[in-house]
Design a protein around this motif. Structure first.
Motif, PDB file in Angstrom:
ATOM      1  N   ARG A 213     -13.866  65.660  26.263  1.00 19.15           N
ATOM      2  CA  ARG A 213     -13.323  66.772  27.168  1.00 19.15           C
ATOM      3  C   ARG A 213     -12.627  67.757  26.515  1.00 19.15           C
ATOM      4  O   ARG A 213     -11.761  67.169  25.301  1.00 19.15           O
ATOM      5  N   VAL A 214     -12.742  68.725  26.875  1.00 17.50           N
ATOM      6  CA  VAL A 214     -12.291  69.760  25.957  1.00 17.50           C
ATOM      7  C   VAL A 214     -10.813  70.092  25.984  1.00 17.50           C
ATOM      8  O   VAL A 214     -10.150  70.848  25.067  1.00 17.50           O
ATOM      9  N   LEU A 215     -10.192  69.789  27.039  1.00 16.35           N
ATOM     10  CA  LEU A 215      -8.624  70.047  27.279  1.00 16.35           C
ATOM     11  C   LEU A 215      -7.948  68.838  27.057  1.00 16.35           C
ATOM     12  O   LEU A 215      -8.521  67.796  27.444  1.00 16.35           O
ATOM     13  N   GLU A 216      -6.636  69.095  27.217  1.00 18.76           N
ATOM     14  CA  GLU A 216      -5.845  68.068  26.843  1.00 18.76           C
ATOM     15  C   GLU A 216      -5.631  67.289  28.152  1.00 18.76           C
ATOM     16  O   GLU A 216      -5.808  67.630  29.275  1.00 18.76           O
ATOM     17  N   GLY A 217      -5.284  65.888  28.006  1.00 20.60           N
ATOM     18  CA  GLY A 217      -5.387  65.097  29.018  1.00 20.60           C
ATOM     19  C   GLY A 217      -6.837  64.744  29.528  1.00 20.60           C
ATOM     20  O   GLY A 217      -6.815  64.152  30.710  1.00 20.60           O
ATOM     21  N   ASP A 218      -7.530  64.865  28.603  1.00 21.02           N
ATOM     22  CA  ASP A 218      -8.974  64.437  29.068  1.00 21.02           C
ATOM     23  C   ASP A 218      -9.566  65.405  30.274  1.00 21.02           C
ATOM     24  O   ASP A 218     -10.095  64.702  31.120  1.00 21.02           O
ATOM     25  N   LYS A 219      -9.317  66.420  30.291  1.00 20.44           N
ATOM     26  CA  LYS A 219      -9.759  67.334  31.445  1.00 20.44           C
ATOM     27  C   LYS A 219     -10.892  68.497  31.018  1.00 20.44           C
ATOM     28  O   LYS A 219     -11.020  68.596  29.607  1.00 20.44           O
ATOM     29  N   GLY A 220     -11.498  69.218  31.713  1.00 21.73           N
ATOM     30  CA  GLY A 220     -12.351  70.151  31.496  1.00 21.73           C
ATOM     31  C   GLY A 220     -13.770  69.807  31.121  1.00 21.73           C
ATOM     32  O   GLY A 220     -14.061  68.436  31.319  1.00 21.73           O
ATOM     33  N   LYS A 221     -14.809  70.376  30.554  1.00 23.76           N
ATOM     34  CA  LYS A 221     -16.042  70.171  30.357  1.00 23.76           C
ATOM     35  C   LYS A 221     -16.155  69.301  29.371  1.00 23.76           C
ATOM     36  O   LYS A 221     -15.357  69.159  28.225  1.00 23.76           O
ATOM     37  N   ASN A 222     -17.346  68.383  29.258  1.00 22.84           N
ATOM     38  CA  ASN A 222     -17.813  67.827  28.264  1.00 22.84           C
ATOM     39  C   ASN A 222     -18.114  68.644  26.910  1.00 22.84           C
ATOM     40  O   ASN A 222     -18.712  69.603  27.032  1.00 22.84           O
ATOM     41  N   THR A 223     -17.768  68.022  25.738  1.00 23.51           N
ATOM     42  CA  THR A 223     -18.271  68.578  24.461  1.00 23.51           C
ATOM     43  C   THR A 223     -19.135  67.795  23.514  1.00 23.51           C
ATOM     44  O   THR A 223     -19.113  66.481  23.940  1.00 23.51           O
ATOM     45  N   GLY A 224     -19.047  68.209  22.406  1.00 24.08           N
ATOM     46  CA  GLY A 224     -19.785  67.336  21.428  1.00 24.08           C
ATOM     47  C   GLY A 224     -18.673  66.284  20.897  1.00 24.08           C
ATOM     48  O   GLY A 224     -18.985  65.460  20.128  1.00 24.08           O
ATOM     49  N   GLY A 225     -17.502  66.490  21.220  1.00 23.42           N
ATOM     50  CA  GLY A 225     -16.180  65.594  20.819  1.00 23.42           C
ATOM     51  C   GLY A 225     -15.094  66.481  20.317  1.00 23.42           C
ATOM     52  O   GLY A 225     -15.477  67.261  19.161  1.00 23.42           O
ATOM     53  N   MET A 226     -13.940  66.314  20.833  1.00 22.17           N
ATOM     54  CA  MET A 226     -12.827  67.118  20.406  1.00 22.17           C
ATOM     55  C   MET A 226     -12.032  66.371  19.325  1.00 22.17           C
ATOM     56  O   MET A 226     -11.079  66.979  18.933  1.00 22.17           O
ATOM     57  N   GLY A 227     -12.304  64.987  19.171  1.00 17.62           N
ATOM     58  CA  GLY A 227     -11.496  64.268  18.219  1.00 17.62           C
ATOM     59  C   GLY A 227     -11.854  62.846  18.177  1.00 17.62           C
ATOM     60  O   GLY A 227     -12.183  62.495  19.440  1.00 17.62           O
ATOM     61  N   ALA A 228     -11.339  61.844  17.455  1.00 15.95           N
ATOM     62  CA  ALA A 228     -11.403  60.678  17.670  1.00 15.95           C
ATOM     63  C   ALA A 228     -10.416  59.823  16.933  1.00 15.95           C
ATOM     64  O   ALA A 228      -9.841  60.564  16.120  1.00 15.95           O
ATOM     65  N   TYR A 229     -10.315  58.575  16.942  1.00 17.63           N
ATOM     66  CA  TYR A 229      -9.182  57.739  16.322  1.00 17.63           C
ATOM     67  C   TYR A 229     -10.216  56.312  16.278  1.00 17.63           C
ATOM     68  O   TYR A 229     -10.796  56.011  16.868  1.00 17.63           O
ATOM     69  N   SER A 230      -9.704  55.799  15.122  1.00 20.02           N
ATOM     70  CA  SER A 230     -10.065  54.407  14.642  1.00 20.02           C
ATOM     71  C   SER A 230      -9.040  53.409  14.060  1.00 20.02           C
ATOM     72  O   SER A 230      -8.352  54.074  13.238  1.00 20.02           O
ATOM     73  N   PRO A 231      -9.045  52.345  14.500  1.00 20.33           N
ATOM     74  CA  PRO A 231     -10.142  51.571  15.184  1.00 20.33           C
ATOM     75  C   PRO A 231      -9.416  51.645  16.755  1.00 20.33           C
ATOM     76  O   PRO A 231      -8.498  52.216  16.916  1.00 20.33           O
ATOM     77  N   SER A 232     -10.588  51.408  17.597  1.00 24.26           N
ATOM     78  CA  SER A 232     -10.185  51.473  19.003  1.00 24.26           C
ATOM     79  C   SER A 232      -9.090  50.445  19.251  1.00 24.26           C
ATOM     80  O   SER A 232      -9.245  49.343  18.915  1.00 24.26           O
ATOM     81  N   ARG A 233      -8.161  50.944  20.193  1.00 27.26           N
ATOM     82  CA  ARG A 233      -7.104  50.198  20.624  1.00 27.26           C
ATOM     83  C   ARG A 233      -7.753  48.873  21.245  1.00 27.26           C
ATOM     84  O   ARG A 233      -6.759  47.808  21.457  1.00 27.26           O
ATOM     85  N   LEU A 234      -8.798  48.947  21.879  1.00 29.24           N
ATOM     86  CA  LEU A 234      -9.241  47.771  22.708  1.00 29.24           C
ATOM     87  C   LEU A 234      -9.878  46.563  21.745  1.00 29.24           C
ATOM     88  O   LEU A 234      -9.879  45.574  22.428  1.00 29.24           O
ATOM     89  N   GLU A 235      -9.972  46.786  20.408  1.00 26.64           N
ATOM     90  CA  GLU A 235     -10.869  46.072  19.828  1.00 26.64           C
ATOM     91  C   GLU A 235     -10.024  44.754  19.586  1.00 26.64           C
ATOM     92  O   GLU A 235      -8.752  44.638  19.281  1.00 26.64           O
ATOM     93  N   THR A 236     -10.837  43.506  19.819  1.00 26.49           N
ATOM     94  CA  THR A 236     -10.425  42.192  19.629  1.00 26.49           C
ATOM     95  C   THR A 236     -11.569  41.249  19.005  1.00 26.49           C
ATOM     96  O   THR A 236     -12.664  41.790  19.174  1.00 26.49           O
ATOM     97  N   ASN A 237     -11.167  40.174  18.308  1.00 30.14           N
ATOM     98  CA  ASN A 237     -12.406  39.267  17.841  1.00 30.14           C
ATOM     99  C   ASN A 237     -13.127  38.972  19.051  1.00 30.14           C
ATOM    100  O   ASN A 237     -14.546  38.732  19.194  1.00 30.14           O
ATOM    101  N   ILE A 238     -12.366  38.445  20.274  1.00 31.69           N
ATOM    102  CA  ILE A 238     -13.176  38.083  21.481  1.00 31.69           C
ATOM    103  C   ILE A 238     -14.081  39.204  21.842  1.00 31.69           C
ATOM    104  O   ILE A 238     -15.121  38.774  22.286  1.00 31.69           O
TER     105      ILE A 238
END
Length: 420
Positions: A213-238
Motif C-alpha cells: 500500500r502506498v500510504l503509512e499504516g498499509d492504507k491507500g492504493k496498491n503499488t508495485g511495493g513500497m518497501g520490504a523486510y527480511s526475514p519475515s517475522r512469521l518464519e519458523t521451521n514448523i
C-alpha cells in the motif's frame, strides 16, 4: 564468465550487484538496465520484447548464461525461445510461467492437488460477476487474471467498490480480460516465501514481507511495493515445513505432470491464518523489492548458485546466509502510483555508504553523466543490521541525506516487526 541480466528495475540492479561480487564473473550485460546497473554492467539498449535482437547480441558476445528478471518476458516465453538457440537461461519456461501469468491456471492446480488457498469462483463477464457479488459477504477479493504489475487485485469492502473493480477489469484496465477471479477474503498476515529450483530439486531461498500500500499504516492504493523486510517475522521451521509440504511440493508435482520442469526462482505470496499457510499467488521470479532485501544477506557466491541451477546440480550446493536483518525502503516519485513527473535530477554523489548500506536503482537513467528519475519507484535504499529498528533508522537517515524534493517514501516499513 560473461552473464546477461534482462530487466531495468531495482531487482535487476540487485541481481547485477550480487553477480559483480563473484570473482567468476568478468563481464555483465544488462538489457536495458538503469543508471545504477550502468556503473557495474554494460547497459544494452535493446527492447526486452525483441527476443530476436536479444538472442543475436547474446550469441555475438558469447554470453555464458542469462538471468531473466521481470515476469513479462518469462510469461511471453523468452526462456523457450533462447533455449532453442542453445543459450543457457535462468528462469522458468512458458508453461511454468503461467503460475504468474494466469491466476486461474494456478487456482486450478490448487484445486487438483488440494493446495490450501482461498475459496474462489471464475467469471466470464460483467453480468454474472455482479450478480454473484450481490449475494456475497464482504470484504471480498477481485483479481484480474493476467499480469497487472502488482496492481490487478482489489479488496472490496462493499458492492459499490466491487462493481467498480469488475467494470475496470472487464473494461480493459489491465489489458483484454476474458475472465476474472472472485475470492473469499482471508484474515491473517502476509508472508513472501522464496525457493530456487533446478527442475529436479529445490532449496529454500529466504522469506520477506512486502508493503504494497502506498500510504503509512498499509492504507491507500496498491503499488508495485513500497518497501520490504527480511526475514519475515512469521518464519519458523514448523511453518517452513508446512509451506513446502502443502504448497511448494504439490505445485512442482503438478507442473511435472504437465511435463514441465520448474527452473528458476519461485515466489509464493502467502496468507498465514492461525499458523496455517494459504497460497494467495505465485510469482515466477524474484520479488521486487523483496529481492533487494534478500540478496545482500546472501553469503554463497550467487553466480555458482545460478550455474548449479542451470546445470541441474543444485543438490550439490549448501546455500549460506548472513544471520542478520535487512530493510528496504522505496523512494518514489510524488504522485505514484498515479501520474508523476520523470526526468527529475537526483544528486547522489555526496552520499556516504557503509558496507551494510545498499542503494539499488529502479526508475533511473543517465543523461549527460547525471542521474535522472525515470519511473514511479526510483530508488531502493537498503540496510543490513542486527535488528530491524536500527536497519530502518539507518535507511531513513540515508533517505534524509538524499533529500530528493520530488520524492516520497513510507517511514513505517516493518511496523509490525518493530516495537516503537
Amino acid at each position: 564468465m560473461k552473464v546477461g541480466v534482462i530487466g531495468s528495475g531495482g531487482r535487476e540492479h540487485a541481481l547485477c550487484f550480487s553477480l559483480k561480487n563473484s570473482n567468476k564473473i568478468k563481464e555483465i550485460f544488462c538489457f536495458p538496465g538503469n543508471a545504477g546497473t550502468n556503473s557495474i554492467a554494460t547497459n544494452i539498449d535493446i527492447d526486452v520484447k525483441d527476443f530476436e535482437k536479444l538472442k543475436d547480441f547474446i550469441i555475438q558476445k558469447d554470453i555464458d548464461f542469462v538471468v531473466i528478471g521481470p515476469e513479462k518476458p518469462l510469461v511471453d516465453g523468452i526462456v523457450d525461445y533462447l533455449e532453442k538457440f542453445k543459450i543457457k537461461v535462468f528462469g522458468p519456461n512458458k508453461i511454468a510461467s503461467k503460475l504468474e501469468g494466469s491466476k486461474i491456471f494456478t487456482k486450478k492446480i490448487c484445486e487438483k492437488y488440494k493446495i490450501p488457498t482461498a475459496k474462489f469462483g471464475i467469471f466470464l463477464n460483467t453480468k454474472t460477476a455482479l450478480s454473484f457479488l450481490k449475494k456475497c459477504n464482504f470484504p471480498i477479493v477481485i483479481k484480474a487474471d493476467g499480469l497487472a504489475a502488482g496492481k490487478g487485485v482489489y479488496i472490496s469492502e462493499n458492492y459499490t467498490e466491487a462493481s467498480i473493480a469488475v467494470n475496470e477489469i472487464f473494461g480493459g484496465k489491465f489489458g483484454k480480460a476474458e475472465n476474472l477471479l472472485i475470492e473469499e477474503f482471508l484474515t491473517g498476515e502476509e508472508m513472501s516465501f522464496f525457493i530456487i529450483s533446478d527442475g529436479k530439486s529445490y532449496k529454500m531461498f529466504g522469506t520477506a514481507q512486502d508493503h504494497k500500500r502506498v500510504l503509512e499504516g498499509d492504507k491507500g492504493k496498491n503499488t508495485g511495493g513500497m518497501g520490504a523486510y527480511s526475514p519475515s517475522r512469521l518464519e519458523t521451521n514448523i511453518l517452513n515445513l508446512k509451506i513446502t509440504k502443502k504448497i511448494i511440493e504439490p505445485t512442482l508435482k503438478g507442473l511435472r505432470e504437465l511435463d514441465c520442469e520448474y527452473k528458476g526462482f519461485l515466489y509464493a505470496g502467502l496468507m498465514i491464518v492461525n499458523e496455517e499457510p494459504f497460497l494467495i499467488e505465485y510469482n515466477v521470479r524474484m520479488g521486487d523489492p523483496e529481492c533487494q532485501t534478500l540478496l545482500p544477506k546472501l553469503k554463497t557466491d550467487f553466480s555458482i548458485i545460478l550455474r548449479k541451477c542451470i546445470d541441474q546440480k543444485l543438490h550439490e550446493l549448501n546455500i549460506e546466509w548472513y544471520d542478520d536483518k535487512s530493510i528496504c525502503i522505496v523512494l518514489c516519485s510524488k504522485g505514484y502510483p498515479d501520474s508523476y513527473k520523470n526526468n527529475v535530477l537526483l544528486k547522489l554523489e555526496q552520499l556516504k555508504l557503509n558496507k551494510n548500506h545498499f542503494i539499488f536503482h529502479a526508475g533511473t537513467k543517465i543523461l549527460e553523466n547525471k542521474i535522472f528519475s525515470n519511473g514511479g519507484r526510483v530508488l531502493n535504499v537498503v540496510t543490513r543490521s542486527n535488528d530491524f529498528k536500527s536497519a530502518r533508522d539507518e535507511t531513513l537517515k540515508l533517505l534524509d541525506e538524499i533529500n530528493w524534493e520530488n520524492g516520497f517514501y513510507r517511514k513505517d516499513i516493518g511496523h509490525k516487526v518493530i516495537q516503537e
